[in-house]
Design a protein around this motif. Structure first.
Motif, PDB file in Angstrom:
ATOM      1  N   UNK A  69       9.394  16.931  10.650  1.00  0.00           N
ATOM      2  CA  UNK A  69       9.987  15.617  10.343  1.00  0.00           C
ATOM      3  C   UNK A  69      11.390  15.745   9.752  1.00  0.00           C
ATOM      4  N   UNK A  70      11.913  16.964   9.713  1.00  0.00           N
ATOM      5  CA  UNK A  70      13.268  17.210   9.202  1.00  0.00           C
ATOM      6  C   UNK A  70      13.448  16.672   7.781  1.00  0.00           C
ATOM      7  N   UNK A  71      12.387  16.826   6.979  1.00  0.00           N
ATOM      8  CA  UNK A  71      12.416  16.393   5.582  1.00  0.00           C
ATOM      9  C   UNK A  71      12.926  17.565   4.731  1.00  0.00           C
ATOM     10  N   UNK A  85       1.744   8.040   8.051  1.00  0.00           N
ATOM     11  CA  UNK A  85       2.919   8.461   7.263  1.00  0.00           C
ATOM     12  C   UNK A  85       2.833   9.965   6.988  1.00  0.00           C
ATOM     13  N   UNK A  86       3.150  10.789   7.972  1.00  0.00           N
ATOM     14  CA  UNK A  86       3.006  12.232   7.805  1.00  0.00           C
ATOM     15  C   UNK A  86       3.866  12.812   6.684  1.00  0.00           C
ATOM     16  N   UNK A  87       5.045  12.243   6.435  1.00  0.00           N
ATOM     17  CA  UNK A  87       5.898  12.764   5.364  1.00  0.00           C
ATOM     18  C   UNK A  87       5.220  12.579   4.014  1.00  0.00           C
ATOM     19  N   UNK A  88       4.612  11.402   3.805  1.00  0.00           N
ATOM     20  CA  UNK A  88       3.901  11.141   2.548  1.00  0.00           C
ATOM     21  C   UNK A  88       2.665  12.031   2.459  1.00  0.00           C
ATOM     22  N   UNK A  89       1.973  12.180   3.589  1.00  0.00           N
ATOM     23  CA  UNK A  89       0.798  13.054   3.611  1.00  0.00           C
ATOM     24  C   UNK A  89       1.165  14.477   3.183  1.00  0.00           C
ATOM     25  N   UNK A  90       2.285  14.981   3.703  1.00  0.00           N
ATOM     26  CA  UNK A  90       2.720  16.334   3.353  1.00  0.00           C
ATOM     27  C   UNK A  90       3.048  16.434   1.866  1.00  0.00           C
ATOM     28  N   UNK A 111       0.827  -1.199   0.000  1.00  0.00           N
ATOM     29  CA  UNK A 111       0.000   0.000   0.000  1.00  0.00           C
ATOM     30  C   UNK A 111       0.865   1.254   0.000  1.00  0.00           C
ATOM     31  N   UNK A 112       1.949   1.232   0.772  1.00  0.00           N
ATOM     32  CA  UNK A 112       2.841   2.397   0.837  1.00  0.00           C
ATOM     33  C   UNK A 112       3.455   2.701  -0.527  1.00  0.00           C
TER      34      UNK A 112
END
Length: 623
Positions: A278-280, A241-246, A202-203
């Protein structure tokens, strides 16, 4: 050559290096000890396993300097490493180290390429494809999109099993990215669709769908992009998955602004805030770039601040391509700024030069790999041609095989040879020597008649029966080999300075391929001081034991130990074959002859064996 005890120790320490009960330090000590014991091994299958296991433990321990030094040792000894699979694993480990730890794309690509060649030799298609996939990822990251596309397309040919599905999906995703960067949007859309359809994660599916939407945005198809991104936003998997959400939120906001000029400042800021938390940093660069473009017309000074932040972050993580994107927007805001223009030209020229160099370097690695593969194929072709030539030559050798008949007649005179030998030994022990010689002659006569004579008679019948020519040639070839081996048994033994070399050569010749021979004490004996008669008797006695072992014992390990004590040479022989009962030992003419020869010169021999328990001989000969 390691003794059986040393082999056992090597394997014991090797097994300890895998024991999960041991600490990492204890595992390293065990593998170091095993390597020390194996230091004199040549072309042994255990050597490569030991070398690779040490590399693996060094990597686990984070001792990277030692890992690199050990790899240099591996390269020096790789000719002694048995099998391409171990070499492939070693190269793959080093590729992973340079890729994930050192971020040295050049050495990572080089080692992955070497691993790919070795996996291909080992006929491991899955790992061959995996190496090509990783090489393609490196090429893509270095902006060699054409090269990456070719490499990944090659990788797909090796993924044929269900277990390869995930790697195959990654290939589709990478091909799509390459086509997107090359502005081949239709091809990119096709491969993203293939990746989404075949993905079992799914990811991964969400990531591919987001990239598909980004491709639609690049192609100006904003409505289609919005449909996909809104669907993703409704997926509850994004909650974890907040990074993917962003990333999805930022792309959705960007597509909505491009399509409808909507006020999406709040959405942009929300995505940026998540990425900061998230330091992305790469995600922050994307957010600041979109915000800079968003505010270009209505608030240029705000836009300039965002784009300046892009430049700072890009320089921090060394992503010059992101800096050039920001400079393009800044030049639109301040077209009179010469410094911006000069910086942009400098960066683009540098990137073009670097990308050209990278493409050339990658092409060279692949070309070198191709040359190696062609060299291997050429060698295989030459071997096949030589085999064909040898087969053709066999038909020409029929006349030479007739000479084996002459050799057979010559072997008949061996009986006379042993008769003369009996006379020379008369003074020592006439009766024992005569009995030994007569039994030897009888045994030779039986073997000449039963083995060689029967074979020759059968061959003559085959000729008279007009049988297949190749079968006759095979039969003659077998008779020739049989007569040659018989000749080696009865030939006079060289004594003096040449005895040691001839004796060791006989041992090697008489050792079957499936058996391991371990010899000890040879270097401690002054063979030149041994009486010639003792040398001859020792040679014949050990030869008889080796012949008997090769024919009957089915042994896979033979040990022979030599020791000089006073005026006596002590020889201990052992093999782990099927053994023989007391009755069978007494019935063997060859062993009786051996015993009589040794006794004839004042020596002793004791044979010990039981069914299923191997065979032992304890020999004492005057020195």
């Amino acid at each position: 050559m390691a003794s059986p005890t040393e082999y056992d120790s090597i394997h014991r320490y090797y097994d300890r290096s895998f024991d999960q009960k041991n600490s990492l330090e204890e595992k390293r000590e065990s593998i170091d000890r095993a390597l020390f014991l194996a230091r004199d091994l040549e072309a042994d299958s255990i050597l490569g396993k030991l070398m690779y296991k040490k590399s693996s433990l060094l990597f686990q321990a984070g001792d990277y300097d030692s890992l690199v030094a050990h790899h240099d040792s591996f390269l020096t000894l790789q000719s002694q490493v048995d099998g391409p699979k171990l070499k492939a694993s070693q190269y793959y480990l080093m590729g992973y180290y340079y890729d994930q730890v050192r971020s040295d794309y050049s050495k990572a690509f080089e080692n992955y390429s070497a691993a790919k060649s070795q996996f291909e030799l080992a006929k491991d298609s899955s790992w061959t494809g995996k190496c090509l996939l990783l090489m393609g990822v490196i090429q893509k990251n270095q902006n060699d999109f054409f090269g990456s596309k070719e490499t990944v397309t090659e990788a797909l040919q090796f993924f044929k099993e269900p277990k390869d599905n995930n790697d195959m999906v990654q290939c589709y995703g990478l091909l799509a990215t390459n086509h997107r960067k090359l502005l081949n949007f239709e091809d990119a859309i096709f491969y993203y669709a293939e990746a989404i359809k075949n993905s079992g994660s799914m990811e991964d599916r969400i990531a591919f769908e987001n990239n598909l939407a980004a491709t639609y945005i690049d192609d100006g198809r904003y409505e289609e992009a919005i449909v996909i991104l809104e669907k993703i936003m409704g997926n509850t998997a994004l909650d974890s998955t907040p990074v993917v959400y962003a990333r999805v939120l930022d792309n959705l906001s960007y597509a909505q602004w491009l399509l409808e000029k909507k006020d999406v400042d709040a959405s942009f800021q929300k995505a940026l805030q998540i990425r900061k938390e998230k330091h992305d940093i790469r995600g922050q660069i994307a957010s600041y770039t979109h915000l800079g473009e968003y505010f270009m017309e209505k608030r240029p000074h705000v836009s300039r601040a965002y784009l300046d932040t892009v430049i700072q972050l890009a320089q921090k993580i060394k992503v010059p391509r992101a800096e050039t994107d920001a400079l393009k927007f800044l030049m639109q805001i301040s077209p009179e700024n010469v410094k911006l223009r000069d910086r942009y030209i400098f960066l683009t020229d540098s990137l073009d030069a670097k990308e050209t160099m990278v493409k050339t370097q990658f092409a060279k690695y692949k070309y070198d790999d191709k040359l190696k593969q062609e060299s291997i194929l050429r060698l295989e072709k030459e071997n096949a041609e030589q085999a064909l030539s040898a087969a053709e030559e066999r038909s020409k050798k029929i006349m030479s095989y007739l000479g084996s008949i002459v050799l057979f007649l010559g072997l008949s005179f061996a009986i006379y040879f042993f008769g003369q030998r009996t006379k020379r030994l008369k003074e020592r022990n006439k009766l024992a020597k005569l009995e030994a010689t007569l039994e030897t002659e009888a045994d030779m006569s039986r073997r000449l008649h039963d083995d060689f004579g029967a074979g020759l008679n059968q061959t003559m019948l085959m000729v008279q029966g007009d049988m297949d020519r190749s079968k006759i040639l095979d039969r003659l070839d077998g008779l020739y080999s049989q007569s040659r081996n018989f000749s080696r048994e009865v030939n006079e033994v060289s004594t003096g300075g040449r005895f040691k070399d001839e004796f060791l050569e006989m041992l090697r010749f008489r050792t079957p391929n499936e058996a391991n021979l371990f010899v000890t004490g040879v270097k401690d004996i002054d063979w030149g001081e041994m009486p010639p008669l003792s040398q001859k008797v020792l040679f014949k006695a050990i030869q008889e034991l080796m012949i008997n072992m090769g024919k009957h014992s089915k042994a896979n390990m033979v040990t022979i130990g030599f020791k000089h004590t006073g005026k006596t040479m002590v020889v201990k022989y052992y093999d782990n074959g099927v053994g023989a009962s007391k009755e069978e030992l007494n019935a063997k003419n060859g062993l009786r002859n051996t015993e009589k020869r040794i006794q004839a010169i004042g020596g002793t021999v004791i044979f010990d064996s039981d069914k299923g328990e191997g065979f032992t001989a304890h020999i004492m000969i005057p020195f």
